[in-house]
Design a protein around this motif. Structure first.
Motif, PDB file in Angstrom:
ATOM      1  N   ILE A 146       3.024 -35.700   7.872  1.00  0.00           N
ATOM      2  CA  ILE A 146       2.672 -37.061   7.468  1.00  0.00           C
ATOM      3  C   ILE A 146       3.106 -38.081   8.517  1.00  0.00           C
ATOM      4  O   ILE A 146       2.434 -39.089   8.740  1.00  0.00           O
ATOM      5  CB  ILE A 146       3.267 -37.378   6.076  1.00  0.00           C
ATOM      6  CG1 ILE A 146       2.565 -38.608   5.499  1.00  0.00           C
ATOM      7  CG2 ILE A 146       4.769 -37.551   6.141  1.00  0.00           C
ATOM      8  CD1 ILE A 146       2.828 -38.790   4.022  1.00  0.00           C
ATOM      9  N   SER A 147       4.217 -37.833   9.197  1.00  0.00           N
ATOM     10  CA  SER A 147       4.667 -38.740  10.253  1.00  0.00           C
ATOM     11  C   SER A 147       3.642 -38.794  11.380  1.00  0.00           C
ATOM     12  O   SER A 147       3.319 -39.870  11.905  1.00  0.00           O
ATOM     13  CB  SER A 147       6.025 -38.285  10.816  1.00  0.00           C
ATOM     14  OG  SER A 147       7.029 -38.409   9.852  1.00  0.00           O
ATOM     15  N   THR A 148       3.129 -37.623  11.753  1.00  0.00           N
ATOM     16  CA  THR A 148       2.134 -37.554  12.833  1.00  0.00           C
ATOM     17  C   THR A 148       0.881 -38.329  12.471  1.00  0.00           C
ATOM     18  O   THR A 148       0.378 -39.137  13.262  1.00  0.00           O
ATOM     19  CB  THR A 148       1.777 -36.083  13.111  1.00  0.00           C
ATOM     20  OG1 THR A 148       2.964 -35.362  13.409  1.00  0.00           O
ATOM     21  CG2 THR A 148       0.817 -35.973  14.277  1.00  0.00           C
ATOM     22  N   LEU A 149       0.350 -38.099  11.278  1.00  0.00           N
ATOM     23  CA  LEU A 149      -0.879 -38.774  10.866  1.00  0.00           C
ATOM     24  C   LEU A 149      -0.680 -40.273  10.703  1.00  0.00           C
ATOM     25  O   LEU A 149      -1.585 -41.062  10.974  1.00  0.00           O
ATOM     26  CB  LEU A 149      -1.401 -38.164   9.560  1.00  0.00           C
ATOM     27  CG  LEU A 149      -2.091 -36.805   9.724  1.00  0.00           C
ATOM     28  CD1 LEU A 149      -2.337 -36.178   8.360  1.00  0.00           C
ATOM     29  CD2 LEU A 149      -3.395 -36.946  10.481  1.00  0.00           C
ATOM     30  N   PHE A 150       0.496 -40.677  10.260  1.00  0.00           N
ATOM     31  CA  PHE A 150       0.794 -42.103  10.128  1.00  0.00           C
ATOM     32  C   PHE A 150       0.710 -42.792  11.492  1.00  0.00           C
ATOM     33  O   PHE A 150       0.095 -43.860  11.635  1.00  0.00           O
ATOM     34  CB  PHE A 150       2.187 -42.304   9.524  1.00  0.00           C
ATOM     35  CG  PHE A 150       2.614 -43.745   9.461  1.00  0.00           C
ATOM     36  CD1 PHE A 150       2.101 -44.590   8.489  1.00  0.00           C
ATOM     37  CD2 PHE A 150       3.516 -44.260  10.389  1.00  0.00           C
ATOM     38  CE1 PHE A 150       2.493 -45.929   8.440  1.00  0.00           C
ATOM     39  CE2 PHE A 150       3.909 -45.592  10.338  1.00  0.00           C
ATOM     40  CZ  PHE A 150       3.395 -46.421   9.367  1.00  0.00           C
TER      41      PHE A 150
END
Length: 570
Positions: A420-424
């Protein structure tokens, strides 16, 4: 110069906290009392290209060495992206989610990744600094948005490095014909998930960081060699796979339907991550305006083709129901009489993970360097060593916690923190690109700014609704999409027809703006919606911790830095 009179290794309080707000308890208490006004100031303040490219670099005291060409960046692209993901995720998702259509999952995720690559490329050419996405967001969306992104960058870097280190040990054990956990030390004093101590992962992480700290040029050479070996292994896997292919294994092609293809795409997307490290090497690139577009776009295009061919080769070697989700390629080679193939696969994965660690050590240290230049973290970590031309302190800040986490934490615990950090981060960059193209301070009329904000909100909210509707898993029901997709189209067309572009790229720009940035926002949010609810809970907890740090330290440090309330170094 003052920086030349002092040695690189320094540990005084003023090296960590040179800002006026932290010189005494009284000054800190006064700073806390002004938190609301300071937050308002940092929320609306924006940096600019000149500050990021010139002024902030002085905080490092020494320049990084410009020693990289497009050829180096091309191989850095291979090294940063092609790791264990393709070997691990392909079999898992082909068996459980997509079947032979796993190749379409790689097409979908590759398309989404390429949209992000386009956005990163324009920024890295226009603002060639070590801070990458952090610097881009500071310019377009301000300090607060940049800080939230910075926190996720550091989280992704530390946890991602630890995860790759643990995976390195598992594949090394496979190469020795042993079980993955055989090389780890089990202790009964710790809870499951944290009780398998991995000293090999610690050594590998430390070695990679040491090489990256000694010389960027040497790291590039080692990455080129390791990536070349890994490429040979991958080519062998593809060729041998097609030689032993059976077209009947592709039937049925969509056993889990279109839903399975997209769910698998959300998972295999992370086999593409890592390319943003290339953008952080702009300060060390000889000709950023030419070298970065070639390095980024060419490497990701080739990687997408490679991934699709590898997925297709696996699907044609074995029936999807027979694919081993844990060691897909190894078992597939055994099934066609090539038992020794598993060792070659393990070697390829090992080489891939080694380059991921090497390039990751370079990229994450440069992120940290630029974040520290703004005083969002102590400026000690912004220093560049005068002899090596590398940010050794920044490397240590990422390496030490990564090694500690890798020593204790299992892969399953780590993997859930990454996605989720990457996609954010990848969602924020196209958003910032839209702002860059359509808004210029003191130039854009207020009415045009209001129209831009409304259109962007429509794009983001409609993308979120599409993702949420998909997550509801209403099989056979497409009614919701007939509402959300037209709204996304309306928001994008609103930008096209009602908001004039205020700025054109000087050298290289994303084509088809605003379509590509809006598509990138939609696809990243859509993939976020395919993640489990636990991922969002962890993301929320991590964000709360980041906000606590920001309001107690980062806000006041950056406020003082922006207003030059810095105590001179003695």
């Amino acid at each position: 110069m003052e920086g030349e009179e002092r040695g690189y290794w320094r540990w005084s309080k003023r090296d960590f906290f040179p800002e006026e707000s932290f010189q005494s308890f009284g000054s800190y208490r006064a700073a806390l009392s002004q938190t609301c006004s300071r937050f308002k100031n940092r929320l609306v303040s924006r940096s600019d290209d000149e500050t990021e490219r010139v002024e902030l670099r002085k905080q490092s005291e020494n320049e990084m060495k410009r020693c990289l060409t497009w050829w180096d960046l091309l191989w850095f692209g291979f090294g940063s992206v092609i790791g264990a993901g393709i070997f691990v995720l392909t079999g898992q998702e082909a068996r459980e989610q997509a079947g032979p259509a796993i190749v379409l999952s790689y097409v979908v995720s590759g398309f989404s990744a390429m949209l992000s690559v386009f956005c990163y490329t324009e920024f890295s050419v226009e603002v060639p600094v070590a801070g990458g996405s952090f610097a881009y967001l500071r310019i377009e969306l301000g300090d607060f948005a940049a800080f939230i992104t910075a926190g996720n960058i550091l989280l992704e870097g530390v946890v991602g490095t630890a995860a790759v280190g643990r995976a390195w040990t598992s594949y090394f054990a496979t190469l020795l014909n042993r079980n993955p956990d055989d090389l780890r030390v089990k202790t009964d004093t710790l809870s499951p998930g944290f009780n398998l101590l991995d000293s090999i992962a610690v050594v590998v992480i430390a070695a990679s960081a040491t090489i990256a700290s000694i010389s960027t040029r040497m790291t590039s050479l080692l990455n080129w060699i390791a990536s070349a070996v890994n490429t040979i292994v991958i080519l062998f896997v593809i060729i041998a796979g097609f030689i032993h292919a059976d077209a009947s294994n592709l039937t049925p092609f969509l056993p889990y339907g279109p839903e399975g293809v997209f769910r698998a795409a959300a998972v295999v997307y992370f086999a593409y991550t890592g390319f943003d490290s290339i953008a952080t090497m702009a300060e060390e690139t000889k000709n950023p305006s030419k070298d970065i577009p070639i390095g980024l776009l060419c490497s990701m295009s080739i990687i997408t083709v490679i991934y699709c061919l590898m997925a297709l080769a696996l699907s044609m070697m074995q029936k999807y129901t027979d694919i081993d989700p844990n060691a897909a390629y190894s078992v597939a080679f055994q099934s066609v009489g090539m038992k020794w193939g598993k060792y070659l696969v393990a070697l390829g994965a090992l080489k891939g993970m080694t380059t991921v660690l090497l390039v990751g050590a370079l990229g994450q240290a440069r992120y940290v360097t630029h974040i520290a230049r703004t005083h969002m973290i102590p400026p000690l970590f912004a220093l560049v060593h005068p002899k090596t031309g590398t940010p050794i302190n920044a490397n240590l800040l990422v390496t030490i916690p990564s090694a500690l986490i890798a020593l204790f934490s299992g892969l399953d615990v780590l993997a859930s923190l990454l996605s989720i950090s990457t996609l954010f981060i990848f969602t924020m960059i196209p958003l910032a690109l839209l702002v860059r193209r359509y808004y210029v301070r003191d130039v854009t009329p207020r009415a045009d700014l209001l129209k831009l904000i409304i259109c962007i909100l429509i794009v983001v909210i409609s993308s979120m609704c599409t993702s949420a509707y998909w997550g509801m898993n209403l099989k056979g029901s497409w009614i919701g999409y007939t509402i959300t997709v037209p709204f996304w189209l309306m928001g994008t067309l609103g930008i096209v027809f009602f908001v004039p572009q205020q700025r054109s790229p000087k050298v290289w720009g994303v084509p088809l703006v605003p379509w590509i940035p809006c598509l990138s926002i939609a696809t990243n949010i859509f993939l976020m919606g395919s993640l489990e609810a636990q991922a969002f809970v962890r993301f929320g907890v991590c964000t709360l911790v980041m906000l606590l740090y920001y309001f107690l330290f980062g806000l006041h440090a950056t406020f003082d830095m922006a207003h030059q309330q810095i105590v001179p170094r003695s």
